[in-house]
Design a protein around this motif. Structure first.
Motif, PDB file in Angstrom:
ATOM      1  N   MET A   1       0.816  -1.185   0.000  1.00 56.15           N
ATOM      2  CA  MET A   1       0.000   0.000   0.000  1.00 56.15           C
ATOM      3  C   MET A   1       0.866   1.257   0.000  1.00 56.15           C
ATOM      4  SD  MET A   1      -3.429   0.333   1.269  1.00 56.15           S
ATOM      5  CE  MET A   1      -4.465   1.535   1.679  1.00 56.15           C
ATOM      6  N   GLY A   2       1.974   1.274   0.659  1.00 55.38           N
ATOM      7  CA  GLY A   2       2.850   2.429   0.703  1.00 55.38           C
ATOM      8  C   GLY A   2       3.519   2.699  -0.624  1.00 55.38           C
ATOM      9  N   PHE A   3       3.853   1.596  -1.340  1.00 55.52           N
ATOM     10  CA  PHE A   3       4.485   1.751  -2.662  1.00 55.52           C
ATOM     11  C   PHE A   3       3.521   2.351  -3.675  1.00 55.52           C
ATOM     12  CE2 PHE A   3       5.532  -0.027  -6.853  1.00 55.52           C
ATOM     13  CZ  PHE A   3       6.782   0.568  -7.026  1.00 55.52           C
ATOM     14  N   GLU A   4       2.267   1.898  -3.629  1.00 58.73           N
ATOM     15  CA  GLU A   4       1.238   2.418  -4.554  1.00 58.73           C
ATOM     16  C   GLU A   4       1.002   3.907  -4.310  1.00 58.73           C
ATOM     17  OE1 GLU A   4      -1.835  -0.174  -3.428  1.00 58.73           O
ATOM     18  OE2 GLU A   4      -1.197  -1.772  -4.759  1.00 58.73           O
ATOM     19  N   LEU A   5       0.986   4.300  -3.079  1.00 55.16           N
ATOM     20  CA  LEU A   5       0.796   5.716  -2.734  1.00 55.16           C
ATOM     21  C   LEU A   5       1.966   6.546  -3.236  1.00 55.16           C
ATOM     22  CD1 LEU A   5      -1.076   7.664  -1.262  1.00 55.16           C
ATOM     23  CD2 LEU A   5       0.233   7.231   0.805  1.00 55.16           C
ATOM     24  N   SER A   6       3.166   6.019  -3.134  1.00 53.65           N
ATOM     25  CA  SER A   6       4.347   6.728  -3.623  1.00 53.65           C
ATOM     26  C   SER A   6       4.305   6.876  -5.136  1.00 53.65           C
ATOM     27  CB  SER A   6       5.618   5.988  -3.227  1.00 53.65           C
ATOM     28  OG  SER A   6       5.753   5.921  -1.846  1.00 53.65           O
ATOM     29  N   VAL A   7       3.884   5.847  -5.859  1.00 58.69           N
ATOM     30  CA  VAL A   7       3.795   5.904  -7.320  1.00 58.69           C
ATOM     31  C   VAL A   7       2.757   6.920  -7.744  1.00 58.69           C
ATOM     32  CG1 VAL A   7       3.134   4.588  -9.390  1.00 58.69           C
ATOM     33  CG2 VAL A   7       4.639   3.558  -7.685  1.00 58.69           C
ATOM     34  N   VAL A   8       1.612   6.938  -7.091  1.00 62.24           N
ATOM     35  CA  VAL A   8       0.557   7.903  -7.416  1.00 62.24           C
ATOM     36  C   VAL A   8       1.042   9.324  -7.144  1.00 62.24           C
ATOM     37  CG1 VAL A   8      -1.748   8.696  -6.745  1.00 62.24           C
ATOM     38  CG2 VAL A   8      -1.340   6.258  -7.086  1.00 62.24           C
ATOM     39  N   ALA A   9       1.741   9.526  -6.044  1.00 64.40           N
ATOM     40  CA  ALA A   9       2.259  10.859  -5.713  1.00 64.40           C
ATOM     41  C   ALA A   9       3.270  11.314  -6.760  1.00 64.40           C
ATOM     42  CB  ALA A   9       2.888  10.853  -4.334  1.00 64.40           C
ATOM     43  N   VAL A  10       4.142  10.403  -7.230  1.00 67.05           N
ATOM     44  CA  VAL A  10       5.128  10.747  -8.252  1.00 67.05           C
ATOM     45  C   VAL A  10       4.427  11.081  -9.567  1.00 67.05           C
ATOM     46  CG1 VAL A  10       6.980   9.790  -9.685  1.00 67.05           C
ATOM     47  CG2 VAL A  10       7.036   9.489  -7.211  1.00 67.05           C
ATOM     48  N   ILE A  11       3.401  10.326  -9.918  1.00 70.59           N
ATOM     49  CA  ILE A  11       2.643  10.593 -11.157  1.00 70.59           C
ATOM     50  C   ILE A  11       1.970  11.964 -11.080  1.00 70.59           C
ATOM     51  CG2 ILE A  11       0.629   9.874 -12.502  1.00 70.59           C
ATOM     52  CD1 ILE A  11       1.441   6.972 -11.937  1.00 70.59           C
ATOM     53  N   PHE A  12       1.350  12.284  -9.941  1.00 71.12           N
ATOM     54  CA  PHE A  12       0.727  13.607  -9.786  1.00 71.12           C
ATOM     55  C   PHE A  12       1.761  14.727  -9.845  1.00 71.12           C
ATOM     56  CE2 PHE A  12      -3.186  11.830  -7.445  1.00 71.12           C
ATOM     57  CZ  PHE A  12      -3.939  11.872  -8.607  1.00 71.12           C
ATOM     58  N   PHE A  13       2.927  14.480  -9.231  1.00 64.91           N
ATOM     59  CA  PHE A  13       3.975  15.499  -9.247  1.00 64.91           C
ATOM     60  C   PHE A  13       4.482  15.742 -10.666  1.00 64.91           C
ATOM     61  CE2 PHE A  13       8.503  16.663  -8.881  1.00 64.91           C
ATOM     62  CZ  PHE A  13       8.350  17.869  -8.231  1.00 64.91           C
ATOM     63  N   ILE A  14       4.735  14.693 -11.426  1.00 59.55           N
ATOM     64  CA  ILE A  14       5.203  14.829 -12.814  1.00 59.55           C
ATOM     65  C   ILE A  14       4.128  15.497 -13.672  1.00 59.55           C
ATOM     66  CG2 ILE A  14       5.836  13.521 -14.882  1.00 59.55           C
ATOM     67  CD1 ILE A  14       7.272  11.547 -13.003  1.00 59.55           C
ATOM     68  N   ALA A  16       1.864  17.600 -12.639  1.00 64.93           N
ATOM     69  CA  ALA A  16       1.832  19.012 -12.252  1.00 64.93           C
ATOM     70  C   ALA A  16       2.985  19.775 -12.896  1.00 64.93           C
ATOM     71  CB  ALA A  16       1.884  19.145 -10.738  1.00 64.93           C
ATOM     72  N   LEU A  17       4.162  19.175 -12.972  1.00 67.73           N
ATOM     73  CA  LEU A  17       5.302  19.823 -13.629  1.00 67.73           C
ATOM     74  C   LEU A  17       5.038  20.029 -15.125  1.00 67.73           C
ATOM     75  CD1 LEU A  17       8.427  18.109 -12.032  1.00 67.73           C
ATOM     76  CD2 LEU A  17       7.680  20.473 -11.772  1.00 67.73           C
ATOM     77  N   VAL A  18       4.487  19.021 -15.786  1.00 71.17           N
ATOM     78  CA  VAL A  18       4.200  19.129 -17.221  1.00 71.17           C
ATOM     79  C   VAL A  18       3.156  20.204 -17.478  1.00 71.17           C
ATOM     80  CG1 VAL A  18       3.193  17.903 -19.193  1.00 71.17           C
ATOM     81  CG2 VAL A  18       4.903  16.773 -17.767  1.00 71.17           C
ATOM     82  N   VAL A  19       2.056  20.174 -16.733  1.00 71.37           N
ATOM     83  CA  VAL A  19       0.995  21.174 -16.907  1.00 71.37           C
ATOM     84  C   VAL A  19       1.521  22.568 -16.570  1.00 71.37           C
ATOM     85  CG1 VAL A  19      -1.233  21.953 -15.993  1.00 71.37           C
ATOM     86  CG2 VAL A  19      -0.905  19.554 -16.584  1.00 71.37           C
ATOM     87  N   GLY A  20       2.324  22.684 -15.525  1.00 73.33           N
ATOM     88  CA  GLY A  20       2.867  23.988 -15.144  1.00 73.33           C
ATOM     89  C   GLY A  20       3.799  24.563 -16.197  1.00 73.33           C
ATOM     90  N   SER A  21       4.671  23.731 -16.734  1.00 73.66           N
ATOM     91  CA  SER A  21       5.601  24.242 -17.753  1.00 73.66           C
ATOM     92  C   SER A  21       4.853  24.613 -19.036  1.00 73.66           C
ATOM     93  CB  SER A  21       6.697  23.221 -18.040  1.00 73.66           C
ATOM     94  OG  SER A  21       6.158  22.043 -18.603  1.00 73.66           O
ATOM     95  N   TYR A  22       3.851  23.834 -19.399  1.00 70.78           N
ATOM     96  CA  TYR A  22       3.047  24.156 -20.588  1.00 70.78           C
ATOM     97  C   TYR A  22       2.284  25.461 -20.373  1.00 70.78           C
ATOM     98  CZ  TYR A  22      -0.348  23.728 -24.340  1.00 70.78           C
ATOM     99  OH  TYR A  22      -1.128  23.976 -25.448  1.00 70.78           O
TER     100      TYR A  22
END
Length: 143
Positions: A1-14, A16-22
């Motif tokens: 469960m902790g690994f899945e949460l980390s993957v989701v957080a990384v996906i949201f962070f990436i 957010a970076l893509v949308v922000g730079s665009y």
């Protein structure tokens, strides 16, 4: 469960970076377009303020069904005008004209003549000369 949460957080962070730079690149491009348009608007206003012309005379030639109109104009502003880019309206109709001067550049304090050919009608008429930046001069004449 902790690994899945980390993957989701990384996906949201990436994401957010893509949308922000665009978004930043789009806002930057929009800002440049607005800045360029403001500069162009300022230059057009400045040119319009410095442009002035005066119709000294409008004389119709002999009437025989049609006539030629000779208009004498003075560039009374401080802006150089292209004489070949003027619009001439006679009684609201756009007319073509000819001018005898070789140079199309019309400097300040210079007087020029133009001839509008094959006009028709008798009575009082109105001629309007318009520069490319919208400054105009009017005169009336009688045939």
């Amino acid at each position: 469960m902790g690994f899945e949460l980390s993957v989701v957080a990384v996906i949201f962070f990436i994401s957010a970076l893509v949308v922000g730079s665009y978004s930043y690149s789009m806002l930057n491009t929009s800002n440049e377009i607005v800045s360029d348009a403001s500069e162009e608007h300022y230059q057009m206003q400045n040119s319009k303020l410095k442009t002035n012309l005066e119709v000294e005379s409008a004389v119709a030639g002999n009437y025989s069904g049609t006539y030629n109109l000779t208009v004498t104009l003075s560039n009374t502003g401080s802006e150089t005008i292209r004489f070949d880019e003027l619009n001439v309206l006679v009684d609201g109709d756009l007319e073509s004209y000819v001018y005898s001067d070789v140079a199309a550049i019309w400097t300040p304090a210079e007087t020029r003549n133009m001839t509008i050919t094959d006009l028709s009608g008798t009575g009082v008429h109105r001629v309007k000369i318009v520069t490319r930046n919208g400054v105009s001069a009017y005169s009336s004449y009688i045939v």
